[in-house]
Scaffold this motif. Structure first.
Motif, short mmCIF file in Angstrom:
data_model
loop_
_atom_site.label_atom_id
_atom_site.label_comp_id
_atom_site.label_asym_id
_atom_site.label_seq_id
_atom_site.Cartn_x
_atom_site.Cartn_y
_atom_site.Cartn_z
N ILE A 27 -97.90 -24.52 -57.13
CA ILE A 27 -97.70 -23.40 -56.21
C ILE A 27 -97.94 -22.07 -56.92
O ILE A 27 -98.61 -21.17 -56.39
N ALA A 28 -97.39 -21.93 -58.13
CA ALA A 28 -97.55 -20.68 -58.89
C ALA A 28 -99.02 -20.42 -59.21
O ALA A 28 -99.50 -19.29 -59.11
N ALA A 29 -99.75 -21.48 -59.59
CA ALA A 29 -101.17 -21.33 -59.92
C ALA A 29 -101.98 -20.90 -58.70
O ALA A 29 -102.83 -20.00 -58.78
N VAL A 30 -101.70 -21.52 -57.55
CA VAL A 30 -102.43 -21.17 -56.32
C VAL A 30 -102.10 -19.74 -55.90
O VAL A 30 -103.00 -18.96 -55.53
N ALA A 31 -100.82 -19.37 -55.93
CA ALA A 31 -100.42 -18.02 -55.53
C ALA A 31 -101.05 -16.97 -56.43
O ALA A 31 -101.54 -15.93 -55.95
N ALA A 32 -101.07 -17.22 -57.73
CA ALA A 32 -101.68 -16.28 -58.67
C ALA A 32 -103.18 -16.17 -58.42
O ALA A 32 -103.75 -15.07 -58.47
N THR A 33 -103.82 -17.31 -58.15
CA THR A 33 -105.26 -17.31 -57.89
C THR A 33 -105.60 -16.49 -56.65
O THR A 33 -106.53 -15.68 -56.64
N VAL A 34 -104.81 -16.68 -55.59
CA VAL A 34 -105.04 -15.93 -54.35
C VAL A 34 -104.87 -14.43 -54.60
O VAL A 34 -105.68 -13.61 -54.15
N LEU A 35 -103.81 -14.07 -55.32
CA LEU A 35 -103.57 -12.65 -55.61
C LEU A 35 -104.70 -12.05 -56.44
O LEU A 35 -105.19 -10.96 -56.14
N LEU A 36 -105.13 -12.75 -57.49
CA LEU A 36 -106.20 -12.24 -58.36
C LEU A 36 -107.52 -12.15 -57.62
O LEU A 36 -108.26 -11.17 -57.78
#
Length: 411
Positions: A378-387
Motif C-alpha cells: 500500500i505504501a509503495a503504491v501510494a508513494a508511486t501515485v503521489l510521485l
C-alpha cells in the motif's frame, strides 16, 4: 573467455549496485515465495524452509530460513553499517544543521508507528511484543520505488530519504540488540569483542585486499555473537563500524568494501531472506478474515501506512519550528509527504523484527508477515501515485509555460 567472464561479472555487479535492480530482485523473491506458499506445492516450500544444515556441536544446525535471517542478513547489515559510518563521517550526518531534519523525521517515523501499534493492541489484548515491527524502513525497496516512480524527483528527496532510512536502520539495530535479546552469554560476547578488535587492526594494517585474512575473522565474530544470544545480524554492523572512512569522502576502505559486498547483499542476501520470510499461506478465506481482524495486523498496517508519514511530517514540522531549519533546496511539501509514504515500506527489517517478536507465537507471526507485505505494498503504491502525479503536474506546467511563451511571441 576468461576476460569475457570477468567483464560479465563486473557488469552484473554494477547492475546489482543500483537501487532499482535490488528492489526488483527483492520484490520478485517475495512474490515467488508468496505464490509457492499458496500453491498445491506449499508443503515443499515449508519443508525447504525447515531443512536443517550446519554443525550441531557449534549450535549452528539451523534451518535454511534461520540461516537466511541470521546469516545472510548479516551481510545486508554489514553493507548498511558501512553506509551508516560513511554518512556519519563524510556524509549528510556529519553536519548537524543538514542532518537535523532527516534525523528528526526518522525518529518521528519510528515513534508514531510504535505508539499506533500499542494503541491498537493494548485495549484489544493484542501481542504488545510486536511494537517495533512497524518502525522499520527498507532502504533498498524504498529507494527502488523512488527510482522507478519518478525520474524527475529532486535529488534532495533521495538524499533526505537515504539519510532518514540510514538513521532508521541504526535505531532498528539498537532495538534488535536491546529489546529482542532474551539472554546474554558473556564469554562468547567477550571473545567476539577481542576478535572484533583484531578485525579492526587487520583492516587498517593489511587493507581490504587481504580478504583471505579478514573473512575468517569476520565469520568467527559472527559465530560468537550468535552464540552470545545477541542477534547475529548485529555482528555485521559492529564489523562495519571498525572499517576506516575518509573524512574527505575520497577512496577509503569502507567505500571499497561497500562496493565489493553490495552486489552480494542486493543480489543474494536480501532476496533469499525475502524468499524465506514472505511465504505467508492464505489457506482459506476464514483464515484471511481472521488475520485482517487481528489487532496485530491492524496495528502494523496502520503503523506503516499512516503512522510513518504522520511521524515524518510531524517531527519535521516540529524540528523546523524549534531549530529554524528549512527543507533541503529543491524539496517541497509534496516531496516530504512522498518520503513519509516511502518510509512506510518496512519489508526486510520489519520481517526480521516480526520473526524475533513472534517466534513460537502461533498465528500472530503469520499475521504479522501478512500485515508487513500488505502495508509495504500500500505504501509503495501510494508513494508511486503521489510521485507520478507530481511529475505529471510539473510536465503540464512546463507545457503551459511554453504555450504561453509562443502565444506571447505570436502576439
Amino acid at each position: 573467455m576468461t576476460g569475457l567472464t570477468s567483464r560479465s561479472s563486473r557488469r552484473v555487479g554494477e547492475i546489482l549496485r543500483t537501487e532499482t535492480a535490488g528492489g526488483v530482485l527483492l520484490l520478485a523473491a517475495a512474490v515467488a515465495a508468496f505464490a509457492w506458499a499458496n500453491s498445491p506445492w506449499a508443503g515443499a516450500y515449508e519443508d525447504l524452509a525447515a531443512w536443517r544444515i550446519g554443525p550441531a556441536a557449534w549450535h549452528l544446525d539451523l534451518t535454511l530460513g534461520m540461516w537466511a535471517a541470521d546469516g545472510l542478513l548479516a551481510v545486508f547489515f554489514f553493507v548498511a553499517g558501512l553506509e551508516l559510518k560513511r554518512e556519519f563521517v563524510a556524509g549528510e550526518l556529519r553536519d548537524p544543521r543538514r542532518a537535523v531534519l532527516p534525523v528528526a523525521a526518522a525518529v518521528g517515523g519510528m515513534t508514531v508507528p510504535a505508539l499506533i501499534y500499542v494503541a491498537v493492541n493494548a485495549p484489544a489484548g493484542g501481542a504488545l511484543r510486536g511494537w517495533a515491527v512497524p518502525t522499520a524502513t527498507d532502504i533498498a525497496f524504498a529507494l527502488a520505488v523512488l527510482a522507478i516512480s519518478s525520474s524527475r524527483a529532486p535529488a534532495a528527496l533521495r538524499t533526505f530519504l537515504l539519510t532518514l532510512a540510514v538513521v532508521d536502520d541504526l535505531l532498528a539495530i539498537v532495538i534488535i540488540a536491546v529489546a529482542y535479546t532474551a539472554g546474554l552469554a558473556l564469554l562468547p560476547l567477550l571473545a567476539a569483542a577481542v576478535l572484533l578488535a583484531g578485525f579492526a587492526w587487520l583492516v587498517r594494517r593489511a587493507g581490504t585486499g587481504s580478504g583471505w585474512l579478514l573473512l575468517p575473522v569476520a565469520v568467527a565474530v559472527w559465530g560468537l555473537v550468535h552464540a552470545s544470544g545477541v542477534h547475529a545480524t548485529v555482528a555485521g554492523v559492529l564489523l562495519a563500524f571498525t572499517v576506516p572512512v575518509s573524512r574527505t569522502g575520497g577512496d577509503d576502505a569502507a567505500g571499497r568494501l561497500e562496493h565489493r559486498w553490495r552486489p552480494v547483499s542486493a543480489g543474494v542476501a536480501v532476496p533469499v531472506f525475502a524468499f524465506f520470510a514472505a511465504g505467508v499461506s492464505l489457506a482459506g478465506g476464514a483464515t484471511v478474515v481472521g488475520a485482517l481482524r487481528d489487532p496485530v495486523t491492524v496495528g502494523i498496517v496502520a503503523g506503516l501506512v499512516a503512522g510513518k508519514p504522520i511521524g515524518v511530517l510531524g517531527a519535521t514540522w516540529l524540528a523546523r519550528r524549534l531549530t529554524g531549519a528549512g527543507l533541503p533546496a529543491g524539496m517541497h511539501r509534496r516531496d516530504l509527504m512522498a518520503a513519509g509514504l516511502l518510509s512506510g515500506i518496512g519489508f526486510t527489517v520489519s520481517l526480521l523484527i516480526a520473526e524475533l517478536a513472534f517466534a513460537g507465537a502461533g498465528p500472530a507471526g503469520e499475521h504479522a508477515r501478512l500485515a508487513i507485505l500488505l502495508a509495504s505494498g500500500i505504501a509503495a503504491v501510494a508513494a508511486t501515485v503521489l510521485l507520478r502525479s507530481g511529475r505529471a503536474s510539473a510536465t503540464a506546467a512546463v507545457a503551459s509555460g511554453r504555450s504561453d511563451a509562443h502565444a506571447g511571441a505570436g502576439g
